[in-house]
Write a protein that holds these residues in place. Sequence first.
Motif, mmCIF file in Angstrom:
data_model
loop_
_atom_site.group_PDB
_atom_site.id
_atom_site.type_symbol
_atom_site.label_atom_id
_atom_site.label_comp_id
_atom_site.label_asym_id
_atom_site.label_seq_id
_atom_site.Cartn_x
_atom_site.Cartn_y
_atom_site.Cartn_z
ATOM 1 N N THR B 95 101.635 92.959 -31.632
ATOM 2 C CA THR B 95 102.913 92.074 -31.504
ATOM 3 C C THR B 95 102.680 91.290 -33.113
ATOM 4 O O THR B 95 101.973 91.942 -33.733
ATOM 5 N N SER B 96 103.359 90.464 -33.177
ATOM 6 C CA SER B 96 103.479 89.961 -34.416
ATOM 7 C C SER B 96 103.838 88.533 -34.384
ATOM 8 O O SER B 96 104.316 87.919 -33.248
ATOM 9 N N PRO B 97 103.536 87.398 -35.450
ATOM 10 C CA PRO B 97 103.734 86.090 -35.172
ATOM 11 C C PRO B 97 105.245 85.646 -35.110
ATOM 12 O O PRO B 97 105.627 84.705 -34.681
ATOM 13 N N SER B 98 106.232 86.701 -35.553
ATOM 14 C CA SER B 98 107.678 86.356 -35.341
ATOM 15 C C SER B 98 108.239 86.917 -33.985
ATOM 16 O O SER B 98 109.182 86.603 -33.375
ATOM 17 N N LEU B 99 107.239 87.352 -33.065
ATOM 18 C CA LEU B 99 107.580 88.061 -31.900
ATOM 19 C C LEU B 99 107.071 87.433 -30.709
ATOM 20 O O LEU B 99 107.449 87.096 -29.919
ATOM 21 N N ALA B 100 105.564 87.214 -30.980
ATOM 22 C CA ALA B 100 104.890 86.544 -29.804
ATOM 23 C C ALA B 100 105.060 85.059 -29.451
ATOM 24 O O ALA B 100 105.120 84.421 -30.342
ATOM 25 N N VAL B 101 105.313 84.638 -28.271
ATOM 26 C CA VAL B 101 105.607 83.322 -27.914
ATOM 27 C C VAL B 101 104.414 82.840 -26.838
ATOM 28 O O VAL B 101 104.209 83.790 -25.926
ATOM 29 N N LYS B 102 103.749 81.844 -26.781
ATOM 30 C CA LYS B 102 102.778 81.521 -26.175
ATOM 31 C C LYS B 102 103.162 81.519 -24.778
ATOM 32 O O LYS B 102 104.299 80.735 -24.245
ATOM 33 N N LYS B 103 101.974 82.024 -23.865
ATOM 34 C CA LYS B 103 102.735 82.101 -22.424
ATOM 35 C C LYS B 103 102.296 80.602 -21.881
ATOM 36 O O LYS B 103 101.337 80.153 -22.289
ATOM 37 N N PHE B 104 103.142 80.656 -20.588
ATOM 38 C CA PHE B 104 102.687 79.470 -19.823
ATOM 39 C C PHE B 104 101.339 79.519 -19.173
ATOM 40 O O PHE B 104 101.069 80.812 -18.568
ATOM 41 N N ARG B 152 108.456 81.268 -21.084
ATOM 42 C CA ARG B 152 107.887 80.760 -22.366
ATOM 43 C C ARG B 152 108.391 79.109 -22.418
ATOM 44 O O ARG B 152 107.512 78.410 -22.977
ATOM 45 N N THR B 153 109.591 79.065 -21.893
ATOM 46 C CA THR B 153 109.984 77.430 -22.034
ATOM 47 C C THR B 153 108.968 76.551 -21.175
ATOM 48 O O THR B 153 108.716 75.284 -21.480
ATOM 49 N N ARG B 154 108.370 76.916 -20.137
ATOM 50 C CA ARG B 154 107.362 76.261 -19.454
ATOM 51 C C ARG B 154 106.229 75.900 -20.276
ATOM 52 O O ARG B 154 105.790 74.826 -20.172
ATOM 53 N N SER B 155 105.943 77.051 -21.071
ATOM 54 C CA SER B 155 104.720 76.778 -22.059
ATOM 55 C C SER B 155 105.312 75.584 -23.136
ATOM 56 O O SER B 155 104.211 74.862 -23.533
ATOM 57 N N ILE B 156 106.480 75.559 -23.595
ATOM 58 C CA ILE B 156 106.907 74.571 -24.378
ATOM 59 C C ILE B 156 106.826 73.166 -23.830
ATOM 60 O O ILE B 156 106.109 72.311 -24.247
ATOM 61 N N ARG B 157 107.247 73.140 -22.593
ATOM 62 C CA ARG B 157 107.131 71.803 -21.939
ATOM 63 C C ARG B 157 105.660 71.283 -21.726
ATOM 64 O O ARG B 157 105.364 70.069 -21.735
ATOM 65 N N GLN B 158 104.587 72.514 -21.402
ATOM 66 C CA GLN B 158 103.313 72.126 -21.396
ATOM 67 C C GLN B 158 102.894 71.707 -22.521
ATOM 68 O O GLN B 158 102.061 70.579 -22.693
ATOM 69 N N ASP B 159 103.094 71.959 -23.712
ATOM 70 C CA ASP B 159 102.604 71.580 -24.941
ATOM 71 C C ASP B 159 103.236 70.215 -25.120
ATOM 72 O O ASP B 159 102.556 69.225 -25.886
ATOM 73 N N LEU B 160 104.494 70.099 -24.920
ATOM 74 C CA LEU B 160 104.977 68.701 -25.332
ATOM 75 C C LEU B 160 104.402 67.774 -24.222
ATOM 76 O O LEU B 160 103.938 66.577 -24.791
ATOM 77 N N SER B 161 104.042 67.952 -22.940
ATOM 78 C CA SER B 161 103.482 66.995 -22.085
ATOM 79 C C SER B 161 101.939 66.716 -22.597
ATOM 80 O O SER B 161 101.569 65.563 -22.328
ATOM 81 N N MET B 162 101.291 67.968 -23.094
ATOM 82 C CA MET B 162 99.930 67.630 -23.339
ATOM 83 C C MET B 162 99.797 66.749 -24.670
ATOM 84 O O MET B 162 98.705 65.968 -24.790
ATOM 85 N N GLN B 163 100.730 66.687 -25.469
ATOM 86 C CA GLN B 163 100.920 65.889 -26.557
ATOM 87 C C GLN B 163 101.416 64.597 -26.296
ATOM 88 O O GLN B 163 101.495 63.522 -27.242
ATOM 89 N N ASN B 164 101.901 64.211 -25.020
ATOM 90 C CA ASN B 164 102.512 63.015 -24.660
ATOM 91 C C ASN B 164 103.792 62.788 -25.746
ATOM 92 O O ASN B 164 103.915 61.548 -25.865
ATOM 93 N N MET B 165 104.598 63.612 -25.730
ATOM 94 C CA MET B 165 105.661 63.283 -26.665
ATOM 95 C C MET B 165 106.959 62.967 -25.823
ATOM 96 O O MET B 165 107.578 63.782 -24.977
#
Lengths: 409, 394
Positions: B95-104, B152-165
């Motif tokens: 994979t590559s940085p432009s394709l891989a997206v952090k998993k939930f 992947r959107t769930r993991s975005i939400r997870q990152d947001l909430s972990m940073q309390n944003m």
Amino acid sequence: MAAYLSMGEAHRRIGDYLSRVTNAISYSDGAALASLLSVSSAPASTPLSDALAAFPDFPRLAGDRFPHLADFLVPLLRAIHSHSIQRFADAYSSFEKASNAFLQEFRNWETPWAMEAMHTVALEIRLIAEKADRELATNGKNPDKLQAAGSFLMKVFGTLAVKGPKRIGALYVSCQLFKIYFRLGTVNLCRSVIRSIETARNFDFEDFPVKDKVTYMYYTGRLEVFNENFLVADQKLTYALMHCNPQSQSNLRRILKFLIPVKLSIGVLPKRTLLERYNLLEYADVVTALKRGDLRLLRQALDKHEDQFLKSGVYLVLEKLELKVYQRLVKKIHIIQRQKEPAKAHQIKLDVVVRALKWLEIDMDVDEVECIMACLIYKNLIKGYFAHKSKVLVLSKQDPFPKLNGKPV
Amino acid sequence: MDRRGEASHRGQSSYRGRGWRGRGRGGGRPSPSPPSSTASPAALNPTPTPAVPVDDAAPIMGTCPDMCPARERVQRERLRDLAVLERVGGDPTRTSPSLAVKKFCRTISSTNVLPSDIRPLPVLQETMDYLLHLLDSSEHPFETIHDFIFDRTRSIRQDLSMQNMVNDQAVQIYEDVVTFHIRSHQRLSTSCQDSDASSLCYLNMEQLTKCLLSLYDMYHVLHKRDSHSKKEAEYYSFYVLLHLGCKIHKMIDSLSLWYGQLASPVRRSKEMIFARTLLRCYRLGNFKRFFCMVAAEATDLQLRLVEPFLNEVRARALMYFNHSGYKLQHHPLEHLSGILMIEESELESLCGICGLEISKSEGMKAFVPKQTSFTLPTFMPQSNGIYISREVER
């Protein structure tokens, strides 16, 4: 004022208060104890609060004299002091500490002698929390004290709502909880409380004190209005109304504010004098609209009081009355036709309904009227059928406009 | 925010304080302060204050520069755990940085989360944009794309909430996630009709509801800071529209209560009045007005949201017409198809599913009212949305 108070006098007053509290406990005098715990209703300056202001070392005094009750008495004095100098968030924190200590003691007392005092604590913690939240919000801080009071009261509820002599006091606490949940808009938290009250087999609901039952029925009735369970809402609110103290105009008004829309939806209309007596005239036009079949008036009334109806949660109930207004309109047309041409009275041209609505400045075409008629017939507000091709509504000769008989639309 | 799924690893289990406090505490990572509605400035711009003991530290601040943390990328390459959309040249190990997206990650342990595992706001925004752009690609079956973005959107939400944003940008990301779920909701209900799709629909609806409720909580926080999203009114209207599909039981509060808590400007907004009037027409059985309004006034997203419910509404209309009509007069389908804005052939098959027999009368297809065989179908055929025939248009 405090400035003129000698240290000795201050010391004496505080000591006096503390002995009254501890005496009430040792003599199991619930009423006396309760009156000593009413922190929030005290005026800004009392002999005790002046003394606390003049004698800053009061925590040590309490701790030294009554070490076994220090956990309760020290924060209690702090709460009284903070409240008197209008530092409500501080007062709340101290009062919560005192309340927790008191609950500990209360759990250990086998008889419910201190129920009145426990109830005072339950009321006070809510009132102080409300003041604290107002203060916090004004200072741009997070108003979270009322929620915290809810957590504490849930503990009290857990202590009371068990089998045994203390259960009789549980309903009062659940009503305080309801007040908090309604204020915070977290009414779904009421559910567990209700379950615990209503599923108990070993305690008859009727055995609770009347005033608590009225409050309980008022709040749970409102919840049923939210969920559009009108029959249960009717039962609960009617119970509240019948058992409410007839002298208490404001409470009767609060109950009626929700009972009236519920009654309207099951086809019971109030007299105008009732609306006037309880100053509920916001419903007057709705009632007139139902009587006259005046759709425009109903919509205007809803529009005019929209904010109020939406806030109290009755808007959707009233909005649904539109079907009954159509029913009334068709009935009126039927009556007029019967006078003119009795033989054909039971046939109503959809076009006539369209024109009647147009006269009310409501713009609806024949297709829309047909849809509405189909719905009225389906919901048994009209008996009969509509003939699509001839665009005629044919009413049943027998009982064409059935009464709701307590069934909601 | 995601009241059920992700509550355990976010500091703020609820902004408005629904539910009891302390849900976040059990998760290991201490919340910075009691779940606060105001989300004190410290929580917004978390500046590490060394004097404070670790337990009371400000929320973690992500430093991951890519859509997927390098360490996860390496690990997933090694485990051949790459989604189709993440593979370089179809190779399941590259994979590559432009394709891989952090998993939930469902069971994330907050104690060993490194700042390098968490993406900061700008990266999250880029990631969201990238995911939304995939939605338009026709290279892969829609289910594959949906599945990928869903996770992947769930993991975005997870990152947001972990940073309390909770701020304008976070709100925007949530709005995008909602948009994704609404578009999926429509696509999934039309693309296939088997049971797999219906469970996808269900899961999608579940996340949609969760996201909406979280989004409303965020709006609420922003209001206190006198900040408003431009899209607010439209996004609030979705809650009302979901009641059309009888999704009420999944909602937390009854609509009556919910209306009472809305700010008046939102309540009086064009979008909200549309949704409220539509629901009223539905409840009063004024189907003609209902479909006219959908066709004339719905925004793109509102339309996508209600489209899968339209056949339920039509079936209800058929139920009323069948029950209330006159047995001796045929009801031409042409008339109904105009009112219900559905092509005649589609209406015919809907009638069939409802158990209505169609006959011919004067050369036109029609149904005879009062058929006792009518039943409301439990499973709806796909809806092709709103159909406006030439005649009606004129």
